[in-house]
Design a protein around this motif. Sequence first.
Motif, PDB file in Angstrom:
ATOM      1  N   ARG A   1      -2.332  -7.452   6.052  1.00 48.63           N
ATOM      2  CA  ARG A   1      -3.454  -6.522   5.968  1.00 48.63           C
ATOM      3  C   ARG A   1      -3.126  -5.376   5.019  1.00 48.63           C
ATOM      4  NH1 ARG A   1      -3.480  -7.760  11.790  1.00 48.63           N
ATOM      5  NH2 ARG A   1      -2.221  -5.913  12.221  1.00 48.63           N
ATOM      6  N   THR A   2      -4.155  -4.801   4.437  1.00 47.96           N
ATOM      7  CA  THR A   2      -3.965  -3.693   3.499  1.00 47.96           C
ATOM      8  C   THR A   2      -3.637  -2.412   4.260  1.00 47.96           C
ATOM      9  OG1 THR A   2      -5.544  -4.668   1.965  1.00 47.96           O
ATOM     10  CG2 THR A   2      -5.061  -2.324   1.672  1.00 47.96           C
ATOM     11  N   VAL A   3      -2.624  -1.696   3.805  1.00 47.66           N
ATOM     12  CA  VAL A   3      -2.329  -0.367   4.340  1.00 47.66           C
ATOM     13  C   VAL A   3      -3.224   0.603   3.581  1.00 47.66           C
ATOM     14  CG1 VAL A   3      -0.565   1.392   4.701  1.00 47.66           C
ATOM     15  CG2 VAL A   3       0.032  -1.029   4.893  1.00 47.66           C
ATOM     16  N   LYS A   4      -4.139   1.232   4.301  1.00 48.85           N
ATOM     17  CA  LYS A   4      -5.251   1.911   3.644  1.00 48.85           C
ATOM     18  C   LYS A   4      -4.861   3.188   2.919  1.00 48.85           C
ATOM     19  CE  LYS A   4      -8.592   0.039   6.949  1.00 48.85           C
ATOM     20  NZ  LYS A   4      -9.531   0.367   8.049  1.00 48.85           N
ATOM     21  N   ASN A   5      -3.843   3.871   3.402  1.00 47.61           N
ATOM     22  CA  ASN A   5      -3.549   5.175   2.798  1.00 47.61           C
ATOM     23  C   ASN A   5      -2.049   5.340   2.608  1.00 47.61           C
ATOM     24  OD1 ASN A   5      -3.668   7.722   1.813  1.00 47.61           O
ATOM     25  ND2 ASN A   5      -4.340   8.690   3.697  1.00 47.61           N
ATOM     26  N   GLN A   6      -1.534   4.676   1.601  1.00 51.35           N
ATOM     27  CA  GLN A   6      -0.101   4.739   1.349  1.00 51.35           C
ATOM     28  C   GLN A   6       0.342   6.109   0.859  1.00 51.35           C
ATOM     29  OE1 GLN A   6       1.683   1.411  -0.672  1.00 51.35           O
ATOM     30  NE2 GLN A   6       0.098  -0.008   0.009  1.00 51.35           N
ATOM     31  N   GLU A   7      -0.611   6.932   0.414  1.00 48.72           N
ATOM     32  CA  GLU A   7      -0.265   8.285  -0.027  1.00 48.72           C
ATOM     33  C   GLU A   7       0.255   9.139   1.123  1.00 48.72           C
ATOM     34  OE1 GLU A   7      -0.134   9.952  -2.827  1.00 48.72           O
ATOM     35  OE2 GLU A   7      -0.800   8.385  -4.194  1.00 48.72           O
ATOM     36  N   ALA A   8      -0.001   8.706   2.358  1.00 48.66           N
ATOM     37  CA  ALA A   8       0.498   9.453   3.512  1.00 48.66           C
ATOM     38  C   ALA A   8       1.985   9.239   3.730  1.00 48.66           C
ATOM     39  CB  ALA A   8      -0.265   9.044   4.772  1.00 48.66           C
ATOM     40  N   LEU A   9       2.562   8.268   3.019  1.00 49.15           N
ATOM     41  CA  LEU A   9       3.963   7.922   3.234  1.00 49.15           C
ATOM     42  C   LEU A   9       4.871   8.660   2.255  1.00 49.15           C
ATOM     43  CD1 LEU A   9       3.630   4.061   3.741  1.00 49.15           C
ATOM     44  CD2 LEU A   9       3.673   5.854   5.472  1.00 49.15           C
ATOM     45  N   ALA A  10       6.046   9.005   2.735  1.00 48.95           N
ATOM     46  CA  ALA A  10       7.046   9.639   1.868  1.00 48.95           C
ATOM     47  C   ALA A  10       7.668   8.614   0.924  1.00 48.95           C
ATOM     48  CB  ALA A  10       8.132  10.292   2.722  1.00 48.95           C
ATOM     49  N   ASN A  11       7.757   7.350   1.379  1.00 51.61           N
ATOM     50  CA  ASN A  11       8.395   6.291   0.586  1.00 51.61           C
ATOM     51  C   ASN A  11       7.579   5.006   0.652  1.00 51.61           C
ATOM     52  OD1 ASN A  11       8.950   6.047   3.319  1.00 51.61           O
ATOM     53  ND2 ASN A  11      10.943   5.104   3.016  1.00 51.61           N
ATOM     54  N   PRO A  12       6.367   5.001   0.094  1.00 49.16           N
ATOM     55  CA  PRO A  12       5.493   3.825   0.223  1.00 49.16           C
ATOM     56  C   PRO A  12       6.082   2.552  -0.355  1.00 49.16           C
ATOM     57  CG  PRO A  12       4.650   5.360  -1.432  1.00 49.16           C
ATOM     58  CD  PRO A  12       5.747   6.067  -0.718  1.00 49.16           C
ATOM     59  N   GLU A  13       7.003   2.708  -1.312  1.00 53.86           N
ATOM     60  CA  GLU A  13       7.631   1.520  -1.902  1.00 53.86           C
ATOM     61  C   GLU A  13       8.385   0.691  -0.872  1.00 53.86           C
ATOM     62  OE1 GLU A  13      10.555   4.835  -1.912  1.00 53.86           O
ATOM     63  OE2 GLU A  13       8.452   4.648  -2.521  1.00 53.86           O
ATOM     64  N   ALA A  14       8.780   1.323   0.239  1.00 51.54           N
ATOM     65  CA  ALA A  14       9.516   0.598   1.280  1.00 51.54           C
ATOM     66  C   ALA A  14       8.669  -0.480   1.936  1.00 51.54           C
ATOM     67  CB  ALA A  14      10.038   1.575   2.332  1.00 51.54           C
ATOM     68  N   LEU A  15       7.346  -0.353   1.880  1.00 50.90           N
ATOM     69  CA  LEU A  15       6.479  -1.361   2.497  1.00 50.90           C
ATOM     70  C   LEU A  15       6.691  -2.739   1.881  1.00 50.90           C
ATOM     71  CD1 LEU A  15       3.111   0.600   2.854  1.00 50.90           C
ATOM     72  CD2 LEU A  15       4.660  -0.089   4.694  1.00 50.90           C
ATOM     73  N   ASP A  16       7.037  -2.777   0.589  1.00 57.24           N
ATOM     74  CA  ASP A  16       7.228  -4.065  -0.078  1.00 57.24           C
ATOM     75  C   ASP A  16       8.366  -4.869   0.535  1.00 57.24           C
ATOM     76  OD1 ASP A  16       5.148  -3.581  -1.814  1.00 57.24           O
ATOM     77  OD2 ASP A  16       6.428  -2.656  -3.339  1.00 57.24           O
ATOM     78  N   LEU A  17       9.287  -4.181   1.205  1.00 53.90           N
ATOM     79  CA  LEU A  17      10.427  -4.870   1.809  1.00 53.90           C
ATOM     80  C   LEU A  17      10.011  -5.734   2.992  1.00 53.90           C
ATOM     81  CD1 LEU A  17      12.897  -1.826   1.826  1.00 53.90           C
ATOM     82  CD2 LEU A  17      12.828  -3.692   0.161  1.00 53.90           C
ATOM     83  N   PHE A  18       8.784  -5.523   3.492  1.00 49.37           N
ATOM     84  CA  PHE A  18       8.323  -6.224   4.688  1.00 49.37           C
ATOM     85  C   PHE A  18       7.260  -7.282   4.375  1.00 49.37           C
ATOM     86  CE2 PHE A  18       9.923  -2.092   5.749  1.00 49.37           C
ATOM     87  CZ  PHE A  18      10.629  -2.269   6.929  1.00 49.37           C
ATOM     88  N   ARG A  19       6.983  -7.455   3.088  1.00 50.82           N
ATOM     89  CA  ARG A  19       5.883  -8.330   2.688  1.00 50.82           C
ATOM     90  C   ARG A  19       6.352  -9.773   2.505  1.00 50.82           C
ATOM     91  NH1 ARG A  19       1.638  -5.670   1.015  1.00 50.82           N
ATOM     92  NH2 ARG A  19       2.885  -3.960   0.174  1.00 50.82           N
ATOM     93  N   ASP A  20       5.609 -10.721   3.091  1.00 47.28           N
ATOM     94  CA  ASP A  20       5.836 -12.164   2.882  1.00 47.28           C
ATOM     95  C   ASP A  20       7.280 -12.580   3.152  1.00 47.28           C
ATOM     96  OD1 ASP A  20       3.149 -12.440   2.060  1.00 47.28           O
ATOM     97  OD2 ASP A  20       3.680 -11.845   0.020  1.00 47.28           O
ATOM     98  N   LEU A  21       7.818 -12.126   4.249  1.00 46.98           N
ATOM     99  CA  LEU A  21       9.194 -12.486   4.587  1.00 46.98           C
ATOM    100  C   LEU A  21       9.244 -13.912   5.136  1.00 46.98           C
ATOM    101  CD1 LEU A  21      10.391  -9.190   6.336  1.00 46.98           C
ATOM    102  CD2 LEU A  21      10.876  -9.942   4.008  1.00 46.98           C
ATOM    103  N   PRO A  22      10.064 -14.767   4.545  1.00 43.55           N
ATOM    104  CA  PRO A  22      10.115 -16.165   5.018  1.00 43.55           C
ATOM    105  C   PRO A  22      10.576 -16.277   6.469  1.00 43.55           C
ATOM    106  CG  PRO A  22      11.868 -15.698   3.413  1.00 43.55           C
ATOM    107  CD  PRO A  22      10.936 -14.542   3.384  1.00 43.55           C
ATOM    108  N   GLU A  23      11.405 -15.317   6.924  1.00 38.63           N
ATOM    109  CA  GLU A  23      11.896 -15.369   8.313  1.00 38.63           C
ATOM    110  C   GLU A  23      10.763 -15.262   9.327  1.00 38.63           C
ATOM    111  OE1 GLU A  23      14.951 -12.610   6.190  1.00 38.63           O
ATOM    112  OE2 GLU A  23      12.889 -13.297   5.885  1.00 38.63           O
ATOM    113  N   LEU A  24       9.642 -14.662   8.905  1.00 43.16           N
ATOM    114  CA  LEU A  24       8.541 -14.432   9.838  1.00 43.16           C
ATOM    115  C   LEU A  24       7.496 -15.548   9.813  1.00 43.16           C
ATOM    116  CD1 LEU A  24       7.988 -10.585   9.469  1.00 43.16           C
ATOM    117  CD2 LEU A  24       9.368 -11.835  11.132  1.00 43.16           C
ATOM    118  N   ALA A  25       7.727 -16.554   8.976  1.00 42.70           N
ATOM    119  CA  ALA A  25       6.782 -17.670   8.891  1.00 42.70           C
ATOM    120  C   ALA A  25       7.154 -18.797   9.854  1.00 42.70           C
ATOM    121  CB  ALA A  25       6.734 -18.199   7.466  1.00 42.70           C
ATOM    122  N   ARG A  26       8.313 -18.631  10.522  1.00 42.99           N
ATOM    123  CA  ARG A  26       8.763 -19.719  11.408  1.00 42.99           C
ATOM    124  C   ARG A  26       9.257 -19.159  12.735  1.00 42.99           C
ATOM    125  NH1 ARG A  26      12.510 -18.997   7.299  1.00 42.99           N
ATOM    126  NH2 ARG A  26      14.604 -18.402   7.999  1.00 42.99           N
TER     127      ARG A  26
END
Length: 651
Positions: free
Chosen positions: A626-651
């Motif tokens: 899902r889209t995170v609607k307001n990434q400007e609220a985050l101090a380090n929004p780039e960290a969200l990419d670390l949680f995207r499409d992780l193969p460990e979570l597909a199984r």
Amino acid sequence: MSGMPLWRPTPQQIARTNLADFMARASAVSGLRIADYSELHRWSIEERADFWSLVWSYCGIVGERGERQLVDGDRMPGARFFPDAKLNFAENLLRKEGASDAIVFRGEDKATARFSWNELRALVSRLQQAFRAEGVKPGDRIAAMLPNMPETVAAMLAAASLGAVWSSCSPDFGEQGVLDRFGQIEPTIFVAVDGYWYNGKQVDVTAKVAKIAASLPGVRKTVIVDYLGKASEAAAAIPNAAALSDFVRPYAAKPVSFERLPFSHPLYILFSSGTTGIPKCIVHSAGGTLLQHVKEHRLHADLKEGDRLFYFTTCGWMMWNWLVSGLASGATLLLYDGSPFAPDGNVLFDYADAEQMTYFGTSAKFIDALRKSGLEPRKTHSLASVRTISSTGSPLAPEGFRFVYDAIKEDVHLASISGGTDIAACFVLGVPTEPVWVGEIQGPGLGMAVDVWDDEGMPVRGDKGELVCIKAFPSMPVMFWNDPDGAKYRSAYFERFDNVWCHGDFAEWTEHGGMVIHGRSDATLNPGGVRIGTAEIYNQVEQLPEVAEAICIGQDFDNDVRVILFVRLADGVVLDAALEDTIKRKIRSGASPRHVPAKIIPVKDIPRTKSGKITELAVRDVVHGRTVKNQEALANPEALDLFRDLPELAR
């Protein structure tokens, strides 16, 4: 919890508290023999009109109280406290005069300042005149993107003296994050800084200020506060802008005039974190904020005239608003801006000793980081002046409680507190006459009819449930901005239980009458239909030296929810099978088998808001695509990419 308390005040300490004195006054007013805190709290919620009226007189509120104390007290929202009163917030904070310190400031090890009460009043006077010359009138908004520095306090007081509405954020917000907030409230004055220091580095924000000013069409004047020596240069590049020194130059200090307005007149606009959409604009009243803060300062924090009050905060967090109200009790504000670890973890304790700090306020995350750093301030610092250490921002783990007494100071009142931006105050907090038990917030705030309810709206004891407040209180928001029919306001707090404030915290009463906050209820995990608070997992896993910090979510999987734990590991540590087993065993033994995560995944960073809170909901949205609607609220929004499409979570 059984065993001995971590700290118990002596009879002599209890006798010296403002709370003991207030209890005697309450007994006289009520005609009851109020002998302990639980009895005082019961009276304060059963007789709210009498209680808040006594707070007004006991704390010496300046203003006209009027005849009525509470109208429609059974309505929430809709109750009105002191509907006939007239007061001014700034008048109550600027009662003191003289050459003693009103504000002391440190910007890491790069900047220092000291303002006496007379100097603070003089700057407020000059700002008031300058604001008035720009046409500022009651109800106008003044927005500020500033560090936690003396000029910020003075500008807020000048705004409040005129009946203007103050709203602030810290200068580390991104351009869109500032506009998402201030763009909604249409300020007439924009006050900003030329830059700031963080972790020893100079951060120039003049280009960002120019872009923001250009995108706020209602702004008549942009005022640039000089911190890095670039204010005049920045102002020259912005239409209708001036450096603060030039803005106030035409005006000599004179007595400050105060516009007395109704109790419910807007004072502050605070913003929700905005991680699930554009931030909500929460409007707080002058009277409600003042009365709530002086109650918490005098009775719960035991603040006395001449005390030296510190809270580590930015201007984007409600603890800044809470901190500055300390002036109303005649306390000196000790302001700090920058990293709490610059140049190292001793900097705040150096400050405490140098300035004879009496109240040391910080966050649970700072205490945990300090614990993992190996520092022991009690061995390197005196801290003789510190009577209270306060923690908020997230639940303080039991290990954090023990660390304070083992490594910081043995004889100190540790006040874990919890409330929020929504009320600009606390629901549960410290009680200086009561013992401190490991892992527990001491009790509900006076005048706050706090309870824990199950999903059916029934009170629960010895089990977890929703934190609610069943009676109205003065610091409820006046409204949300741009919410003319009140629908957003009602939806935020009153949709779950009719006429009852539902705060969104997952909580539990303790056998001592205290409370444990288990995290946000909207981030509550539900594996197999069993509700689990994320803080229960953090309390266990973050005791391990191998884990720097963690974030936990529930992942929708195979028609159920499974617990996923992400860990940021200490330097040089690798998540191997042995460490994974250690983590699981720690959680199983310290919490329960149901708390054990289905997956443990290492990450290099964990996203957090500007005020330092980890963002479980944003991570959960990313994991579910899902889209995170307001990434400007985050101090380090780039960290969200670390949680995207992780193969460990597909199984």
